[in-house]
Design a protein around this motif. Structure first.
Motif, PDB file in Angstrom:
ATOM      1  N   THR A   5       0.941  -1.203  -0.114  1.00  0.00           N
ATOM      2  CA  THR A   5      -0.086  -0.073   0.042  1.00  0.00           C
ATOM      3  C   THR A   5       0.774   1.263  -0.027  1.00  0.00           C
ATOM      4  O   THR A   5       1.698   1.371   0.772  1.00  0.00           O
ATOM      5  N   PHE A   6       0.503   2.306  -0.902  1.00  0.00           N
ATOM      6  CA  PHE A   6       0.986   3.603  -0.906  1.00  0.00           C
ATOM      7  C   PHE A   6       0.104   4.626  -0.224  1.00  0.00           C
ATOM      8  O   PHE A   6      -1.105   4.493  -0.700  1.00  0.00           O
ATOM      9  N   ALA A   7       0.499   5.084   0.991  1.00  0.00           N
ATOM     10  CA  ALA A   7      -0.463   5.771   1.591  1.00  0.00           C
ATOM     11  C   ALA A   7       0.419   7.067   2.298  1.00  0.00           C
ATOM     12  O   ALA A   7       1.173   6.915   2.883  1.00  0.00           O
ATOM     13  N   MET A   8      -0.207   8.348   1.750  1.00  0.00           N
ATOM     14  CA  MET A   8       0.451   9.442   2.136  1.00  0.00           C
ATOM     15  C   MET A   8      -0.641  10.718   2.478  1.00  0.00           C
ATOM     16  O   MET A   8      -1.525  10.676   1.746  1.00  0.00           O
ATOM     17  N   ASN A   9      -0.227  11.817   3.012  1.00  0.00           N
ATOM     18  CA  ASN A   9      -0.912  12.986   2.979  1.00  0.00           C
ATOM     19  C   ASN A   9      -0.810  13.481   1.583  1.00  0.00           C
ATOM     20  O   ASN A   9       0.488  13.432   1.190  1.00  0.00           O
ATOM     21  N   VAL A  10      -1.757  14.102   1.307  1.00  0.00           N
ATOM     22  CA  VAL A  10      -1.727  14.715  -0.245  1.00  0.00           C
ATOM     23  C   VAL A  10      -2.390  16.030  -0.091  1.00  0.00           C
ATOM     24  O   VAL A  10      -3.503  15.985   0.317  1.00  0.00           O
ATOM     25  N   SER A  11      -1.867  17.015  -0.886  1.00  0.00           N
ATOM     26  CA  SER A  11      -2.865  18.266  -1.035  1.00  0.00           C
ATOM     27  C   SER A  11      -3.651  18.185  -1.983  1.00  0.00           C
ATOM     28  O   SER A  11      -3.640  17.203  -2.917  1.00  0.00           O
ATOM     29  N   LEU A  12      -4.782  18.627  -2.104  1.00  0.00           N
ATOM     30  CA  LEU A  12      -5.821  18.846  -3.208  1.00  0.00           C
ATOM     31  C   LEU A  12      -5.556  18.794  -4.531  1.00  0.00           C
ATOM     32  O   LEU A  12      -5.629  18.182  -5.386  1.00  0.00           O
ATOM     33  N   THR A  43       0.967  -2.449  10.503  1.00  0.00           N
ATOM     34  CA  THR A  43       1.935  -2.715   9.136  1.00  0.00           C
ATOM     35  C   THR A  43       3.111  -3.717   9.593  1.00  0.00           C
ATOM     36  O   THR A  43       3.866  -3.386  10.721  1.00  0.00           O
ATOM     37  N   GLY A  44       3.214  -4.650   8.714  1.00  0.00           N
ATOM     38  CA  GLY A  44       4.197  -5.688   8.788  1.00  0.00           C
ATOM     39  C   GLY A  44       5.445  -5.177   8.544  1.00  0.00           C
ATOM     40  O   GLY A  44       6.549  -5.696   9.167  1.00  0.00           O
ATOM     41  N   LEU A  45       5.476  -4.563   7.511  1.00  0.00           N
ATOM     42  CA  LEU A  45       6.871  -3.883   7.014  1.00  0.00           C
ATOM     43  C   LEU A  45       6.626  -2.603   6.585  1.00  0.00           C
ATOM     44  O   LEU A  45       5.972  -2.341   5.462  1.00  0.00           O
ATOM     45  N   ALA A  46       7.463  -1.675   6.697  1.00  0.00           N
ATOM     46  CA  ALA A  46       7.340  -0.124   6.160  1.00  0.00           C
ATOM     47  C   ALA A  46       8.560   0.017   5.157  1.00  0.00           C
ATOM     48  O   ALA A  46       9.723  -0.342   5.592  1.00  0.00           O
ATOM     49  N   LEU A  47       8.315   0.444   3.983  1.00  0.00           N
ATOM     50  CA  LEU A  47       9.432   0.437   3.009  1.00  0.00           C
ATOM     51  C   LEU A  47       9.532   1.963   2.725  1.00  0.00           C
ATOM     52  O   LEU A  47       8.512   2.535   2.577  1.00  0.00           O
ATOM     53  N   PRO A  84       8.919  -3.057  11.879  1.00  0.00           N
ATOM     54  CA  PRO A  84      10.135  -3.448  11.172  1.00  0.00           C
ATOM     55  C   PRO A  84      10.258  -2.339   9.687  1.00  0.00           C
ATOM     56  O   PRO A  84       9.055  -2.224   9.156  1.00  0.00           O
ATOM     57  N   LYS A  85      11.356  -2.044   9.336  1.00  0.00           N
ATOM     58  CA  LYS A  85      11.231  -1.089   8.367  1.00  0.00           C
ATOM     59  C   LYS A  85      12.684  -1.379   7.365  1.00  0.00           C
ATOM     60  O   LYS A  85      13.636  -2.033   7.837  1.00  0.00           O
ATOM     61  N   MET A  86      12.485  -1.080   6.230  1.00  0.00           N
ATOM     62  CA  MET A  86      13.577  -1.165   5.183  1.00  0.00           C
ATOM     63  C   MET A  86      13.796   0.237   4.411  1.00  0.00           C
ATOM     64  O   MET A  86      12.800   0.917   4.157  1.00  0.00           O
ATOM     65  N   VAL A  87      14.806   0.579   4.640  1.00  0.00           N
ATOM     66  CA  VAL A  87      15.413   1.877   3.669  1.00  0.00           C
ATOM     67  C   VAL A  87      16.118   1.501   2.558  1.00  0.00           C
ATOM     68  O   VAL A  87      17.096   0.889   2.569  1.00  0.00           O
ATOM     69  N   PHE A  88      15.480   2.275   1.276  1.00  0.00           N
ATOM     70  CA  PHE A  88      16.117   1.904  -0.013  1.00  0.00           C
ATOM     71  C   PHE A  88      17.078   3.230  -0.124  1.00  0.00           C
ATOM     72  O   PHE A  88      16.597   4.348  -0.551  1.00  0.00           O
ATOM     73  N   PRO A 120       0.945  -7.130   5.999  1.00  0.00           N
ATOM     74  CA  PRO A 120       0.933  -5.973   4.586  1.00  0.00           C
ATOM     75  C   PRO A 120       2.040  -5.217   4.915  1.00  0.00           C
ATOM     76  O   PRO A 120       2.691  -5.015   6.053  1.00  0.00           O
ATOM     77  N   MET A 121       2.533  -4.676   3.666  1.00  0.00           N
ATOM     78  CA  MET A 121       3.542  -3.665   3.709  1.00  0.00           C
ATOM     79  C   MET A 121       3.074  -2.256   3.233  1.00  0.00           C
ATOM     80  O   MET A 121       2.184  -2.334   2.415  1.00  0.00           O
ATOM     81  N   ASP A 122       3.519  -1.338   3.874  1.00  0.00           N
ATOM     82  CA  ASP A 122       3.486   0.360   3.440  1.00  0.00           C
ATOM     83  C   ASP A 122       4.651   0.460   2.554  1.00  0.00           C
ATOM     84  O   ASP A 122       5.709   0.283   3.179  1.00  0.00           O
ATOM     85  N   ILE A 123       4.590   1.307   1.560  1.00  0.00           N
ATOM     86  CA  ILE A 123       5.415   2.033   0.809  1.00  0.00           C
ATOM     87  C   ILE A 123       5.483   3.695   1.102  1.00  0.00           C
ATOM     88  O   ILE A 123       4.277   4.081   0.881  1.00  0.00           O
TER      89      ILE A 123
END
Length: 187
Positions: A5-12, A43-47, A84-88, A120-123
């Protein structure tokens, strides 16, 4: 197979950060902050891409120890450290707080992770998410749209070579006028 899942705050007008990486427009209400905290807890893993990682890791590891930290901030900080997190990134050399650094090809690694069983993973991070978006790896998009026009900055969506058909799965309005829309990718 894990869901991404790609989830973020976003402007209009479609930006996750205003020019200069300004996030001042996206200060969440208590209810929206609790939504994000619950999401981190599930979240099981955040990317993370490097820039979002640097933003998050500069504050949340010790946010619960700051004078005046609210119970919600204390809870979020604990959940964030435990998740748990991964940084690319190819430009940083170390990460902390239950995090693993990936310096190789992000699409290859995300594809491998998706093929595994697991939570589930979040990106997060527009550049990293754009690579996953172009590769067709994102299963769900969650936009928390703030009632503000910022006029430019970092866009939520990237340019794509092909259409991506989506199904609206959920809407919710928060007291401060933020609208959650959750879309699932049609496969």
């Amino acid at each position: 197979m894990r869901k991404l899942t790609f989830a973020m705050n976003v402007s209009l007008d479609g930006y996750v950060a205003a020019p200069g990486d300004d996030l001042g427009w996206s200060v969440p209400s208590d209810e929206l902050f609790q939504f994000w905290s619950d999401r981190v807890g599930a979240t099981g893993l955040a990317l993370y891409g490097r820039r979002l990682w640097e933003t998050m890791s500069s504050h949340w590891p010790t946010a619960d120890q700051q004078p005046g930290a609210t119970p919600a901030e204390i809870e979020y900080a604990r959940r964030w450290r435990d998740m748990p997190k991964m940084v690319f990134s190819s430009t940083i050399s170390t990460v902390d707080w239950n995090t693993r650094l990936v310096t190789g090809d992000a699409v290859t690694e995300i594809s491998r992770l998706k093929a595994e069983d697991g939570a589930p993973m979040d990106i997060g991070g527009a550049t990293l998410a754009a690579a996953a978006m172009r590769a067709g790896l994102i299963d769900e998009y969650v936009l928390l749209t703030a009632p503000v026009l910022v006029g430019g900055g970092t866009p939520f969506f990237t340019a794509l070579d092909n259409w991506v058909d989506l199904t609206l799965a959920e809407t919710r309005t928060f007291p401060d006028g933020v609208l959650l829309t959750r879309y699932e990718t049609k496969r």
